[in-house]
Design an enzyme around this catalytic site. Structure first.
Site, PDB file in Angstrom:
ATOM      1  N   GLY A  76      29.569 113.406  24.932  1.00 44.53           N
ATOM      2  CA  GLY A  76      29.429 113.777  26.334  1.00 44.53           C
ATOM      3  C   GLY A  76      29.671 115.269  26.439  1.00 44.53           C
ATOM      4  O   GLY A  76      29.140 116.038  25.641  1.00 44.53           O
ATOM      5  N   GLU A  77      30.490 115.652  27.399  1.00 45.23           N
ATOM      6  CA  GLU A  77      30.819 117.070  27.566  1.00 45.23           C
ATOM      7  C   GLU A  77      32.340 117.189  27.443  1.00 45.23           C
ATOM      8  O   GLU A  77      33.062 116.708  28.318  1.00 45.23           O
ATOM      9  CB  GLU A  77      30.318 117.548  28.935  1.00 45.23           C
ATOM     10  CG  GLU A  77      30.308 119.036  29.088  1.00 45.23           C
ATOM     11  CD  GLU A  77      29.643 119.768  27.928  1.00 45.23           C
ATOM     12  OE1 GLU A  77      28.492 119.434  27.570  1.00 45.23           O
ATOM     13  OE2 GLU A  77      30.287 120.678  27.369  1.00 45.23           O
ATOM     14  N   SER A  78      32.774 117.833  26.356  1.00 45.40           N
ATOM     15  CA  SER A  78      34.213 117.810  26.067  1.00 45.40           C
ATOM     16  C   SER A  78      35.033 118.523  27.145  1.00 45.40           C
ATOM     17  O   SER A  78      36.179 118.151  27.395  1.00 45.40           O
ATOM     18  CB  SER A  78      34.490 118.407  24.688  1.00 45.40           C
ATOM     19  OG  SER A  78      34.030 119.734  24.610  1.00 45.40           O
TER      20      SER A  78
ATOM     21  N   CYS B 121      30.971 113.287  18.335  1.00 43.55           N
ATOM     22  CA  CYS B 121      30.497 114.504  19.000  1.00 43.55           C
ATOM     23  C   CYS B 121      31.575 115.086  19.930  1.00 43.55           C
ATOM     24  O   CYS B 121      32.580 115.598  19.449  1.00 43.55           O
ATOM     25  CB  CYS B 121      29.183 114.210  19.704  1.00 43.55           C
ATOM     26  SG  CYS B 121      28.213 115.697  19.949  1.00 43.55           S
TER      27      CYS B 121
ATOM     28  N   ARG C 172      32.243 124.233  18.529  1.00 41.95           N
ATOM     29  CA  ARG C 172      31.363 123.537  19.474  1.00 41.95           C
ATOM     30  C   ARG C 172      29.951 124.106  19.414  1.00 41.95           C
ATOM     31  O   ARG C 172      29.778 125.274  19.091  1.00 41.95           O
ATOM     32  CB  ARG C 172      31.896 123.686  20.899  1.00 41.95           C
ATOM     33  CG  ARG C 172      33.219 122.984  21.126  1.00 41.95           C
ATOM     34  CD  ARG C 172      33.686 123.177  22.553  1.00 41.95           C
ATOM     35  NE  ARG C 172      32.725 122.645  23.501  1.00 41.95           N
ATOM     36  CZ  ARG C 172      32.610 123.055  24.765  1.00 41.95           C
ATOM     37  NH1 ARG C 172      33.398 124.005  25.229  1.00 41.95           N
ATOM     38  NH2 ARG C 172      31.715 122.516  25.552  1.00 41.95           N
TER      39      ARG C 172
ATOM     40  N   ILE D 143      23.292 116.066  18.754  1.00 38.16           N
ATOM     41  CA  ILE D 143      22.921 116.567  20.089  1.00 38.16           C
ATOM     42  C   ILE D 143      23.939 117.619  20.524  1.00 38.16           C
ATOM     43  O   ILE D 143      25.094 117.281  20.801  1.00 38.16           O
ATOM     44  CB  ILE D 143      22.881 115.412  21.116  1.00 38.16           C
ATOM     45  CG1 ILE D 143      21.926 114.293  20.645  1.00 38.16           C
ATOM     46  CG2 ILE D 143      22.462 115.927  22.492  1.00 38.16           C
ATOM     47  CD1 ILE D 143      22.021 113.015  21.456  1.00 38.16           C
ATOM     48  N   ARG D 144      23.528 118.857  20.551  1.00 41.17           N
ATOM     49  CA  ARG D 144      24.458 119.964  20.853  1.00 41.17           C
ATOM     50  C   ARG D 144      25.795 119.726  20.156  1.00 41.17           C
ATOM     51  O   ARG D 144      26.858 119.750  20.745  1.00 41.17           O
ATOM     52  CB  ARG D 144      24.636 120.125  22.370  1.00 41.17           C
ATOM     53  CG  ARG D 144      23.363 120.647  23.051  1.00 41.17           C
ATOM     54  CD  ARG D 144      23.488 120.787  24.550  1.00 41.17           C
ATOM     55  NE  ARG D 144      23.767 119.504  25.182  1.00 41.17           N
ATOM     56  CZ  ARG D 144      24.930 119.152  25.734  1.00 41.17           C
ATOM     57  NH1 ARG D 144      25.930 120.003  25.753  1.00 41.17           N
ATOM     58  NH2 ARG D 144      25.070 117.982  26.280  1.00 41.17           N
TER      59      ARG D 144
ATOM     60  N   HIS E 195      25.861 110.982  16.362  1.00 43.72           N
ATOM     61  CA  HIS E 195      25.970 109.776  17.191  1.00 43.72           C
ATOM     62  C   HIS E 195      25.447 108.549  16.457  1.00 43.72           C
ATOM     63  O   HIS E 195      24.266 108.211  16.621  1.00 43.72           O
ATOM     64  CB  HIS E 195      25.118 109.947  18.463  1.00 43.72           C
ATOM     65  CG  HIS E 195      25.628 110.962  19.423  1.00 43.72           C
ATOM     66  ND1 HIS E 195      26.464 110.644  20.461  1.00 43.72           N
ATOM     67  CD2 HIS E 195      25.414 112.299  19.500  1.00 43.72           C
ATOM     68  CE1 HIS E 195      26.756 111.743  21.155  1.00 43.72           C
ATOM     69  NE2 HIS E 195      26.127 112.760  20.589  1.00 43.72           N
TER      70      HIS E 195
ATOM     71  N   GLU F  91      25.930 105.583  17.226  1.00 47.84           N
ATOM     72  CA  GLU F  91      25.629 104.545  18.234  1.00 47.84           C
ATOM     73  C   GLU F  91      24.235 104.716  18.824  1.00 47.84           C
ATOM     74  O   GLU F  91      23.721 103.806  19.462  1.00 47.84           O
ATOM     75  CB  GLU F  91      26.704 104.553  19.339  1.00 47.84           C
ATOM     76  CG  GLU F  91      26.583 105.656  20.389  1.00 47.84           C
ATOM     77  CD  GLU F  91      27.011 107.032  19.910  1.00 47.84           C
ATOM     78  OE1 GLU F  91      27.345 107.184  18.706  1.00 47.84           O
ATOM     79  OE2 GLU F  91      26.993 107.979  20.725  1.00 47.84           O
TER      80      GLU F  91
HETATM   81  N1  GLN Z   1      28.221 120.091  23.287  1.00 46.75           N
HETATM   82  C1  GLN Z   1      29.130 119.087  23.770  1.00 46.75           C
HETATM   83  C2  GLN Z   1      30.539 119.648  23.890  1.00 46.75           C
HETATM   84  O1  GLN Z   1      30.796 120.733  23.468  1.00 46.75           O
HETATM   85  C3  GLN Z   1      29.134 117.877  22.859  1.00 46.75           C
HETATM   86  C4  GLN Z   1      27.770 117.224  22.864  1.00 46.75           C
HETATM   87  C5  GLN Z   1      27.770 115.745  22.613  1.00 46.75           C
HETATM   88  O2  GLN Z   1      28.797 115.065  22.713  1.00 46.75           O
HETATM   89  N2  GLN Z   1      26.615 115.193  22.365  1.00 46.75           N
HETATM   90  O3  GLN Z   1      31.398 119.011  24.437  1.00 46.75           O
END
Ligand code: GLN
Length: 212
Positions: free
Chosen positions: A46-48, A78, A105, A134-135, A171, A173
């Site tokens: 997600g977005e940390s 992630c 990150r 993903i990112r 990921h 999952e």
């Molecule tokens: N870029 C996100 C972060 O820094 C992590 C991306 C992800 O969980 N797919 O939190």
């Protein structure tokens, strides 16, 4: 045996689905009172930065630290890996510093926001893991008690384990991969029912295995 998936933000539903598919009793976790009943916990992607705010706002930090210190498995993917890191390269404060690693990150930059690749993960068998990034973060530094589970072709570390804590940059999952979840389920079952006379032993470390 019950495994929770932190469900404050991000891709938690996919983890719940994988756990249920392999026959595990899975619950979405939003309340601190839920955590002591768990035998394992997954921190999703997600977005940390958002996740860290919500973990504190919802009072989840200490219960999760307590769960991990009792030896229950904790698995972060992630953003979940960023949440578990003791050090974050951009200077962010650690959230649940359960893994002695430094993470960077968004390590693949803008050109390579997302990609997929096959990864050798010997602990999970001969069949490679399909890694969806993903990112994604990478692990820049690995502490002495941390086992590297997978690297990219260029040598960068993307999956680790330190005793009962596992983390991946990618990921599993999202790729139909169930072996990480099966490993976590095995560890959680062992934690839930440690067996006669063995007690809730800590997982072997690299050092103790070499010594033994
Ligand atoms: N870029 C996100 C972060 O820094 C992590 C991306 C992800 O969980 N797919 O939190």
């Amino acid at each position: 045996m019950k495994i929770g998936v932190l469900a404050v933000q991000g891709a938690f539903a996919e983890h719940v689905e994988v756990l249920r598919r392999i026959g595990v009793d899975a619950v979405e976790v939003r309340l601190p009172e839920q955590v002591p009943d768990l035998d394992g916990l997954i921190l999703p992607g997600g977005e940390s930065t958002t996740m860290r705010r919500l973990v504190d706002r919802w009072g989840l930090r200490q219960p999760i630290l307590d769960l991990a210190s009792r030896g229950a498995p904790v698995f972060g993917t992630c953003a979940g890996m960023i949440i578990l890191a003791r050090d974050i390269a951009d200077g962010d404060e650690p959230v649940l510093p359960l893994l002695d690693v430094t993470v960077e990150r968004n390590a693949f930059g803008r050109q390579l926001d997302s990609f997929e690749t096959e990864l050798a993960v010997p602990l999970l068998g001969d069949q490679p893991v399909h890694g969806v990034f993903i990112r994604a973060p990478v692990i820049e530094r690995v502490g002495p008690e941390v086992d590297v589970m997978a690297r990219l072709d260029d040598g960068r570390v993307v999956a680790v384990r330190e005793r009962n804590v596992i983390a991946t940059s990618f990921h599993p999952e999202l790729a139909g991969e169930t072996r990480f979840h099966r490993l976590v389920a095995t560890m959680a079952a062992e934690h839930a029912d440690p067996g006669e006379g063995v007690g809730r032993r800590p997982y072997p470390t690299r050092r103790s295995r070499q010594a033994g």
